[in-house]
Design an enzyme around this catalytic site. Sequence first.
Site, PDB file in Angstrom:
ATOM      1  N   MET A   1       0.815  -1.223   0.000  1.00  0.00           N
ATOM      2  CA  MET A   1       0.000   0.000   0.000  1.00  0.00           C
ATOM      3  C   MET A   1       0.844   1.266   0.000  1.00  0.00           C
ATOM      4  SD  MET A   1      -1.311  -0.965   3.690  1.00  0.00           S
ATOM      5  CE  MET A   1      -1.329  -2.605   2.979  1.00  0.00           C
ATOM      6  N   PRO A   2       1.701   1.389  -0.988  1.00  0.00           N
ATOM      7  CA  PRO A   2       2.578   2.571  -0.982  1.00  0.00           C
ATOM      8  C   PRO A   2       1.809   3.856  -1.328  1.00  0.00           C
ATOM      9  CG  PRO A   2       3.422   0.848  -2.434  1.00  0.00           C
ATOM     10  CD  PRO A   2       2.005   0.495  -2.103  1.00  0.00           C
ATOM     11  N   PHE A   3       2.379   4.947  -0.876  1.00  0.00           N
ATOM     12  CA  PHE A   3       1.879   6.285  -1.211  1.00  0.00           C
ATOM     13  C   PHE A   3       3.049   7.065  -1.809  1.00  0.00           C
ATOM     14  CE2 PHE A   3       1.559  10.774  -0.114  1.00  0.00           C
ATOM     15  CZ  PHE A   3       0.349  11.077  -0.703  1.00  0.00           C
ATOM     16  N   PHE A  41      -1.112   4.418  -4.214  1.00  0.00           N
ATOM     17  CA  PHE A  41      -1.613   5.774  -4.487  1.00  0.00           C
ATOM     18  C   PHE A  41      -0.474   6.628  -5.043  1.00  0.00           C
ATOM     19  CE2 PHE A  41      -5.228   6.536  -1.157  1.00  0.00           C
ATOM     20  CZ  PHE A  41      -5.895   5.422  -1.621  1.00  0.00           C
TER      21      PHE A  41
END
Lengths: 65, 65, 65, 65, 65, 65
Positions: A1-3, A41
């Site tokens: 779930m990187p941003f 994201f």
Amino acid sequence: MPFVNIRITNEGATTEQKQRLIKGVTDLLADVLGKNPKTTFVIIDEVDTDNWGIGGESVTEIRKK
Amino acid sequence: MPFVNIRITNEGATTEQKQRLIKGVTDLLADVLGKNPKTTFVIIDEVDTDNWGIGGESVTEIRKK
Amino acid sequence: MPFVNIRITNEGATTEQKQRLIKGVTDLLADVLGKNPKTTFVIIDEVDTDNWGIGGESVTEIRKK
Amino acid sequence: MPFVNIRITNEGATTEQKQRLIKGVTDLLADVLGKNPKTTFVIIDEVDTDNWGIGGESVTEIRKK
Amino acid sequence: MPFVNIRITNEGATTEQKQRLIKGVTDLLADVLGKNPKTTFVIIDEVDTDNWGIGGESVTEIRKK
Amino acid sequence: MPFVNIRITNEGATTEQKQRLIKGVTDLLADVLGKNPKTTFVIIDEVDTDNWGIGGESVTEIRKK
């Protein structure tokens, strides 16, 4: 779930170029770290050249030279 | 003295909704951690759907589907 | 698909308190803007009191008074 | 190679004032930490007063009082 | 002179993987927008799984399931 | 009520140097824009040299040369 937050000057990046950035960064995180693209994201901030400084000067000033 | 940055797509959040976000987050930090509302900052960034990507696509593209 | 970044000083927030912050902010965005919790990200940064300033002083200095 | 992000409300900072902020922060990092101005970045974000909250209220509301 | 901030959970990214992220993002910005690698900054933040939430839960909780 | 985030590599900035950064930035915002120091926040992030890239390389690699 990187941003991922990409900040660039607002000097005319096209919609197609932004799509390539989004796709490219998402693929990179999947390739290198196995991150799931569905929860990756990417936010691109386009910053006015008056509001970005490097070397103590605004990019607006630098562009004039 | 918390600092909270809320980033959402610019799809029509009203002034009243933004006030509720500001109030809600400030109250949450007071309730959970006893933080003083007077020094709680909240900044809302509204991001163009072309500039926000998820799953390797821009939100603009996702909204078209 | 909101992204929320909460920054607090690292003065002992517990795992349970952090869970309440995550849950509370996610619920708030669902209630106020109808945002889907599944794509709501929350990141909490805990900042050393030497590295946080207010009123021109570090929080470490302020806490000594 | 420091990176500095200054966030202020969008209440009329002039181009000249922004240049002074960029120059001032860059000089400060050179003076205090010996950082090379050539690789010092400064980004100024000007935030709408509806989107900035303090004490649980937006700055727009606070300015009305 | 782009600035890129990549935020991931601190679950063991190696030095070599981080180098690939830095190189990959820098190349992407050169390819897509012609940005100069010499003034492209990349910062990777590794966030504790207790401090990252998605779907109203911390990643620590999600990993337990 | 400005918010300033200073990001530097974690290469030994002392407590005293950080205090000077906090004081200096706060004074700058008061001088240039008349901002109230009492509601000026400064956060310093110290980033591992493995996690900071410039020119497509990590600072760790650059420092070795």
